[in-house]
Design a protein around this motif. Structure first.
Motif, PDB file in Angstrom:
ATOM      1  N   ASN A 294       0.997  -1.130   0.145  1.00 51.91           N
ATOM      2  CA  ASN A 294       0.385   0.173   0.387  1.00 51.91           C
ATOM      3  C   ASN A 294       0.766   1.831  -0.179  1.00 51.91           C
ATOM      4  O   ASN A 294       1.633   1.843   0.876  1.00 51.91           O
ATOM      5  CB  ASN A 294      -1.738   0.375   1.165  1.00 51.91           C
ATOM      6  CG  ASN A 294      -1.425   1.246   1.323  1.00 51.91           C
ATOM      7  OD1 ASN A 294      -1.970   2.314   0.372  1.00 51.91           O
ATOM      8  ND2 ASN A 294      -3.006   1.069   1.913  1.00 51.91           N
TER       9      ASN A 294
ATOM     10  N   ARG B  56      -0.654   4.511   1.496  1.00 50.62           N
ATOM     11  CA  ARG B  56      -0.175   4.789   3.017  1.00 50.62           C
ATOM     12  C   ARG B  56       0.903   4.866   3.242  1.00 50.62           C
ATOM     13  O   ARG B  56       1.278   5.324   4.798  1.00 50.62           O
ATOM     14  CB  ARG B  56      -1.375   3.732   3.379  1.00 50.62           C
ATOM     15  CG  ARG B  56      -1.664   3.187   5.597  1.00 50.62           C
ATOM     16  CD  ARG B  56      -1.949   4.427   5.320  1.00 50.62           C
ATOM     17  NE  ARG B  56      -2.360   4.653   7.276  1.00 50.62           N
ATOM     18  CZ  ARG B  56      -1.791   5.925   7.569  1.00 50.62           C
ATOM     19  NH1 ARG B  56      -1.293   7.067   7.220  1.00 50.62           N
ATOM     20  NH2 ARG B  56      -1.846   5.499   8.995  1.00 50.62           N
TER      21      ARG B  56
ATOM     22  N   GLU C  80       1.872   8.805   2.964  1.00 50.40           N
ATOM     23  CA  GLU C  80       1.154   9.098   4.179  1.00 50.40           C
ATOM     24  C   GLU C  80       2.349   8.547   5.160  1.00 50.40           C
ATOM     25  O   GLU C  80       2.152  10.330   6.273  1.00 50.40           O
ATOM     26  CB  GLU C  80      -0.277   8.777   4.972  1.00 50.40           C
ATOM     27  CG  GLU C  80      -0.749   8.730   3.131  1.00 50.40           C
ATOM     28  CD  GLU C  80      -2.379   7.964   3.212  1.00 50.40           C
ATOM     29  OE1 GLU C  80      -3.018   8.778   2.830  1.00 50.40           O
ATOM     30  OE2 GLU C  80      -2.442   7.571   4.279  1.00 50.40           O
TER      31      GLU C  80
END
Length: 521
Positions: A373, A376, A379
């Motif tokens: 991912n 993510r 982030e």
């Protein structure tokens, strides 16, 4: 359920999966960039091309890094390690399509053409260029139709293994010439012709790829299914739904959060294996302030890798220290990873004269074991960097565009990417991803560091692992000091499939290979 296909395509797909035990459906994670594997470096493209349509002079035995005969039934190496002679199989047939019917079987002409085209056109063949193959191959010759001789400029320990790699797929010289004369040379990349276990049938863009068994394949009993379908399904949760519903037989790259439920489902089999991979954040070392190793090390110290392992990998990964995985020979166990120390990172940036830094982090749009991912993960890094006063913008693009844009020397910021080994040799990581030949291509850090380059160049000229290992260990020390990447993670590979799937093998080199796979009645 989210619809990713046209109604017609999805209906045909479901009917194929339900009505015929001879059709194997693979829910692939993305669209291929094309069908000529020599032009690309993406595993998605290799799965759809070199692992289905094409063969190589030698092959990796599925499930291992052992090299076995392929289109060459045998080979000899000169005592000085600079001449390789391949003896081709007789009677190997090329596929045909509506535009082309071959007039002859495979010959040495096709082998020489497959490599010569990559030598003659600079800047197009990313893998070939990144491995320095143009400088390595001095000449090729064909003493007869079934013999090919490669003369090298230097000994090259990984050469035989390299011949099993995807860029070394053997294409039809006759087909390429016919398409050139017809004014449609792009057909070689859009309507591929090979000798492999499956013939290309058609591709509905971003939806489905269809293949049919090659009835003339030179390996008896292969392939085991009559039809192979790639159902392109970018969302991992949708792939999971389709696997549960029986709309596909095999799916790659499950979301880590779903693995436990899959393992508990009696209608799903989950294979797993330690991956020969690494996920990383590559800084553009030719752009300020990332041209300063102190800045790169400071940023590395701001990344909370354990949080990434916990949140993104959810038990399927381990923090990466080196640019090669710990399962690979020559891994340097003495190297210590960057400590997580935001305060020290902030001070290092100040000492380097860096204030109010703004940067981009590129998040890849597809799932991979080394990065399930990327959004993510980006982030989390964005949050970490904000703690040391660095402002981050996250950007992404469609997969093919992402790969093309991220290879540019003038690219901004830092790119999340990763690598699964293609031949089981450290050279495949250190030279391809970090060597000078890969700048502007597979070396996303755009890093060319002479002391490092000298070590990896010398290492691949030596004949044994024992002789090569100390050089690769020293190269890893230099890598860690210079920090062109933040090494993020190595991961376990999970492969979910239906219980009726027979003889699927998780391949350590990351490919999804179906020619030996069958379906129980």
């Amino acid at each position: 359920m989210t619809k990713l296909f046209t109604t017609t395509a999805l209906s045909v797909l479901c009917l194929a999966g339900a009505a015929s035990a001879q059709t194997l459906v693979y829910c692939s994670e993305a669209s291929p960039e094309g069908f000529d594997p020599a032009l690309y470096t993406s595993g998605t493209t290799f799965d759809a091309s070199s692992h289905t349509v094409y063969d190589h002079l030698v092959e990796f035995e599925t499930g291992t890094t052992n090299v076995v005969p392929g289109l060459a039934e045998s080979w000899e190496v000169s005592e000085d390690g600079m001449t390789y002679t391949f003896n081709l199989r007789e009677g190997v047939k090329f596929h045909s399509n509506d535009m082309f019917t071959p007039s002859r079987d495979l010959t040495a002409e096709d082998v020489i053409y497959s490599f010569q085209r990559q030598i003659d056109t600079e800047g197009t063949w990313e893998y070939f260029q990144s491995m320095g193959m143009g400088d390595l191959i001095e000449s090729m010759e064909a003493p007869d139709d079934l013999t090919v001789v490669f003369n090298l400029t230097r000994p090259e320990a990984p050469f035989i293994a390299n011949m099993a790699m995807d860029f070394a797929s053997i294409v039809s010289a006759e087909y390429a010439q016919a398409m050139e004369e017809a004014g449609t040379p792009e057909m070689v990349n859009q309507q591929p012709i090979g000798t492999g276990p499956f013939e290309f049938v058609d591709y509905q863009t971003d939806a489905v790829i269809r293949y049919a068994a090659n009835e003339d394949y030179f390996v008896e009993g292969v392939p085991r299914v009559e039809n192979l379908v790639f159902a392109i399904t970018p969302d991992a949760s949708v792939r999971y739904q389709r696997l549960q519903a029986g709309e596909c037989h095999v799916m790659p790259y499950p979301a880590p959060a779903d693995v436990e439920a899959m393992q508990a489902d009696e209608n799903i089999v989950v294979m797993e294996q330690e991956g020969l991979n690494v996920g990383y954040l590559a800084y553009n070392t030719q752009q300020a302030p990332f041209d300063n190793p102190d800045v790169r090390r400071a940023l590395n110290m701001a990344i909370d890798k354990q949080a990434i392992i916990d949140v993104v990998f959810q038990g399927s990964g381990q923090a990466a220290t080196n640019p090669i995985p710990p399962t690979m020979w020559s891994y340097n166990e003495s190297i210590e990873d960057d400590p997580y120390d935001p305060e020290a990172a902030r001070q290092m940036l100040a000492d380097a004269g860096v204030e109010d830094l703004s940067m981009r982090i590129w998040a890849m749009p597809v799932q991979r074991p080394y990065n399930p991912n990327a959004r993510r993960m980006a982030e989390l890094i964005q949050e970490d960097f904000s703690e040391i006063g660095v402002d981050v913008e996250i950007v992404s693009y469609e997969w093919g565009e992402y790969l093309e844009r991220s290879s540019a020397v003038d690219r901004d910021g830092a790119v999340l990417l990763g690598w699964t080994g293609d031949n089981g040799d450290p050279d495949n990581f250190l030279a391809v991803l970090l060597g000078c030949d890969g700048v502007g291509a597979s070396n996303r850090a755009q890093w060319c560091h002479e002391p490092f380059q000298e070590l990896i160049d010398e290492a691949k000229t030596l004949p044994t692992q024992e002789e090569r290992t100390p050089l690769y260990e020293e190269a890893q020390v230099i890598f860690k000091e210079q920090a062109p990447w933040a090494t993020i993670a190595h991961s376990v590979v999970f492969m979910p499939m239906r219980p009726e799937v027979e003889n699927y093998v998780v391949h350590p080199l990351g490919g999804h290979i179906f020619h030996e796979v069958g379906l129980a009645e």
